[in-house]
Enzyme design. Structure first.
Site, short mmCIF file in Angstrom:
data_model
loop_
_atom_site.label_atom_id
_atom_site.label_comp_id
_atom_site.label_asym_id
_atom_site.label_seq_id
_atom_site.Cartn_x
_atom_site.Cartn_y
_atom_site.Cartn_z
N HIS A 265 -14.15 -19.12 37.03
CA HIS A 265 -15.04 -19.09 38.27
C HIS A 265 -16.43 -19.04 37.86
O HIS A 265 -17.23 -18.18 38.25
CB HIS A 265 -14.40 -18.17 39.00
CG HIS A 265 -14.68 -18.55 40.52
ND1 HIS A 265 -15.41 -17.76 41.44
CD2 HIS A 265 -14.18 -19.79 41.26
CE1 HIS A 265 -15.29 -18.47 42.74
NE2 HIS A 265 -14.48 -19.48 42.47
N LEU A 300 -14.64 -4.09 42.70
CA LEU A 300 -15.69 -5.09 43.11
C LEU A 300 -15.29 -6.40 42.62
O LEU A 300 -16.07 -7.43 42.78
CB LEU A 300 -17.12 -4.76 42.80
CG LEU A 300 -17.65 -3.56 43.71
CD1 LEU A 300 -19.14 -3.38 43.70
CD2 LEU A 300 -17.27 -3.68 45.31
N HIS A 301 -14.47 -6.40 41.58
CA HIS A 301 -14.17 -7.58 41.07
C HIS A 301 -12.49 -8.05 41.00
O HIS A 301 -12.13 -8.00 42.11
CB HIS A 301 -14.52 -7.52 39.47
CG HIS A 301 -14.49 -9.03 38.79
ND1 HIS A 301 -14.26 -10.13 39.36
CD2 HIS A 301 -14.65 -9.19 37.38
CE1 HIS A 301 -14.61 -11.19 38.37
NE2 HIS A 301 -14.64 -10.54 37.18
N VAL A 342 -14.13 -5.06 54.87
CA VAL A 342 -12.67 -5.87 55.36
C VAL A 342 -12.41 -6.68 53.97
O VAL A 342 -13.07 -7.56 53.49
CB VAL A 342 -12.87 -6.86 56.44
CG1 VAL A 342 -11.57 -7.88 56.55
CG2 VAL A 342 -13.18 -6.45 57.74
N HIS A 347 -17.90 -13.50 49.43
CA HIS A 347 -17.98 -13.89 48.09
C HIS A 347 -19.51 -13.91 47.70
O HIS A 347 -20.29 -14.19 48.53
CB HIS A 347 -17.55 -15.23 47.69
CG HIS A 347 -17.27 -15.41 46.27
ND1 HIS A 347 -18.44 -16.02 45.57
CD2 HIS A 347 -16.24 -15.32 45.47
CE1 HIS A 347 -18.09 -16.36 44.39
NE2 HIS A 347 -16.69 -15.64 44.05
N THR A 394 -22.85 -9.90 56.55
CA THR A 394 -22.09 -10.54 55.44
C THR A 394 -22.67 -12.03 55.46
O THR A 394 -23.01 -12.71 56.66
CB THR A 394 -20.56 -10.79 55.64
OG1 THR A 394 -20.08 -11.66 54.59
CG2 THR A 394 -20.10 -11.25 56.83
N ASN A 400 -11.56 -14.90 50.48
CA ASN A 400 -11.70 -15.51 49.03
C ASN A 400 -10.19 -15.26 48.35
O ASN A 400 -9.46 -15.11 49.01
CB ASN A 400 -12.78 -14.29 48.45
CG ASN A 400 -12.32 -13.00 48.42
OD1 ASN A 400 -11.26 -12.73 48.05
ND2 ASN A 400 -13.24 -12.44 48.76
N ASP A 402 -8.86 -13.42 46.61
CA ASP A 402 -8.08 -12.02 46.54
C ASP A 402 -7.25 -11.94 48.13
O ASP A 402 -6.33 -11.07 48.22
CB ASP A 402 -8.79 -10.98 46.48
CG ASP A 402 -9.60 -10.94 44.92
OD1 ASP A 402 -8.83 -11.22 44.14
OD2 ASP A 402 -10.75 -10.90 44.87
N ARG A 428 -7.30 -15.00 33.28
CA ARG A 428 -8.78 -15.05 33.25
C ARG A 428 -9.18 -15.31 31.55
O ARG A 428 -9.94 -16.08 31.23
CB ARG A 428 -9.48 -13.85 33.47
CG ARG A 428 -11.15 -13.81 33.54
CD ARG A 428 -11.75 -14.92 33.87
NE ARG A 428 -11.47 -15.31 35.36
CZ ARG A 428 -11.99 -14.81 36.46
NH1 ARG A 428 -13.21 -14.42 36.42
NH2 ARG A 428 -11.86 -15.42 37.61
N ARG A 448 -29.99 -11.71 25.07
CA ARG A 448 -31.21 -10.58 24.99
C ARG A 448 -32.20 -10.70 26.07
O ARG A 448 -33.50 -11.17 25.83
CB ARG A 448 -31.73 -10.44 23.73
CG ARG A 448 -32.82 -9.24 23.46
CD ARG A 448 -32.25 -7.89 23.98
NE ARG A 448 -33.00 -6.79 23.50
CZ ARG A 448 -33.80 -6.19 24.57
NH1 ARG A 448 -34.15 -6.95 25.62
NH2 ARG A 448 -34.58 -5.22 24.13
#
Length: 465
Positions: A265, A300-301, A342, A347, A394, A400, A402, A428, A448
């Site tokens: 993604h 959060l992922h 919620v 996203h 939002t 999304n 999930d 992944r 860097r």
């Protein structure tokens, strides 16, 4: 030492041009490694030309808020496999998810794309033939065995340790098998880095179902090992067998879809960027992916899919599954007024319904249209965007990926929510490791970027704090 790349018999199969994508051909080599080796010189020259002729071209501006806002929207990474459009969603080498479902090879009698085909596509930009994907399946199956010390390490993990923590530990422990690390320590020429990265990546992907299933069976099935790797089966069928679902053809089809759509993604998400970042230090694919998996474990992922299902089940326990839109609207408002989010909606990039959600919804409509949790998810989908828009906090009120995956797994009996992110992690790997191989082949440097303190930023913008 890795043997030299040998030419293979070429195929004359071609695929017709498609709208909104460049002309693409089926891969012309029987072996993936051989085909990628053919592509390296051309791709290196493209990058050299781009940097030589346009290296000083401004590609974007950065405002102060982006530095403090998670660097969202900053153009600063190279990621070849996929591009995410806020309105359209993800494209893998120019192909949408429906394109993948139609054009990537399927298992005999199956409708969903094989993740092996996606891996080939991400690495080469080309659609593989059925025979090439079958060969890749067999290759992964032949590499699947894990070392004894990794088995013992997994078995010693306490049941209180989250499955994702166990997965990260096991992948780290595979570092003992790294061909890249051993070759680097012997002083291998940097032009050969990619070959050892390729071998490590292939070995890692191949071993993940064995590792992941052992974690599952230890935690939830009293350590009873079932199934075995069958060289005649595809990756998802073998994984399902090891989990204990090998006789369920629909579950295997779901796993093929799941592993495909969760793989990649873009490169800016935490797991993808972390894997690439750690790899840029010339850490092996095992160390790099383990770092990415630790990022994926965050709420959060990737862990969001676990939290979504927990929230849906909590809703069901409080208001039932035979509910009206009004019931759900009230529950959503109560959730928001309590200072909670919620889960499964919104996203960082997308501003429309996630195409990965849509793919899962279509699977559910075909295979489980009367399932009560699917009905609940569907009704939430009808109500939540309106509530979130009215709430006004939002930028994306749409579901999304999930928001749907947990319900599908529940239907087939994989009910252990804490394990769901492990499936995400296996997927992944298929998406991020091709980029790691390309980075070594194309000579990508260590990352860097520049950082400043708040005081220095204030000085830059001319503000006295």
């Amino acid at each position: 030492m890795i043997s030299a790349i040998r030419p293979a018999v070429r195929s004359s199969v071609r695929v017709a041009p498609m709208a909104n994508t460049a002309f693409r051909a089926y891969s012309t080599q029987d072996g993936l490694k051989e085909r990628f080796a053919e592509l390296i010189p051309e791709n290196v020259e493209k990058i050299k030309k781009l940097r030589k002729e346009k290296g000083n071209t401004v590609i974007g501006e950065v405002i102060l808020d982006q530095a403090y806002g998670g660097m969202r929207g900053i153009k600063g990474l190279v990621w070849e496999g996929s591009v995410l459009d806020p309105e359209e969603g993800i494209r893998f080498r120019g192909l949408t998810i429906p394109d993948l479902q139609k054009q990537l090879p399927h298992a005999p009698g199956g409708k969903e794309p094989l993740p092996e085909g996606l891996f080939w596509l991400l690495l080469t930009g080309e659609i593989p033939t059925d025979a090439q994907v079958k060969g890749l399946s067999a290759d992964w199956a032949s590499r699947a065995e894990i070392p004894k010390h990794v088995e013992e390490l997994i078995d010693r993990c306490p049941p209180t340790l989250h499955p994702m923590a166990q997965l990260g530990i096991a992948v780290n422990a595979l570092e003992s098998e790294s061909q890249f690390t051993k070759a680097y320590e012997k002083g291998v020429n940097k032009k050969e880095y990619w070959q050892y990265t390729y071998e490590d990546s292939m070995n890692l992907i191949a071993k993940l179902p064995v590792i992941a299933s052992r974690i599952y069976r230890n935690l939830f099935k009293d350590g009873k090992i079932v199934g075995s790797i069958d060289n005649s089966l595809d990756y998802s069928a073998n994984f399902a067998s090891l989990l204990g679902f090998g006789d369920n053809k629909e579950f295997i089809e779901l796993l093929r879809l799941y592993l495909t759509i969760h793989a990649d993604h873009e490169g800016g998400n935490v797991s993808a960027h972390t894997t690439k970042l750690v790899g840029s230090a010339l850490s092996s694919p095992f160390l790099s992916l383990s770092a990415g998996l630790n990022g994926l474990a965050g709420p959060l992922h990737g862990r969001a899919n676990q939290e979504v299902l927990e929230w849906i089940l909590e809703m069901k326990s409080k208001i039932g599954s035979d509910v009206t839109k009004e019931d759900i609207e009230k529950y959503l408002w109560d959730t928001l007024k309590a200072g909670r989010v919620v889960p499964g909606y919104g996203h960082a990039v997308l501003r429309k319904t996630d195409p990965r959600y849509t793919a899962q919804r279509e699977f559910a409509l075909e295979h489980m249209p009367d399932y009560d949790l699917f009905h609940l998810v569907s009704t939430i989908y009808e109500v939540a965007p309106k509530v979130l828009t009215e709430h006004g906090k939002t930028k994306n009120p749409w579901p999304n990926v999930d928001s749907h995956s947990g319900v599908l797994l529940q239907y087939y009996g994989l009910t252990e929510q804490s394990y769901y992110t492990v499936l995400f992690g296996v997927s992944r790997a298929i998406g991020v490791l091709p980029q790691l191989i390309m980075d070594r082949a194309y000579g990508a440097p260590i990352e860097r970027p520049k950082s400043f303190s708040t005081e220095k930023y204030a000085e830059l913008v001319g503000l006295k704090l």
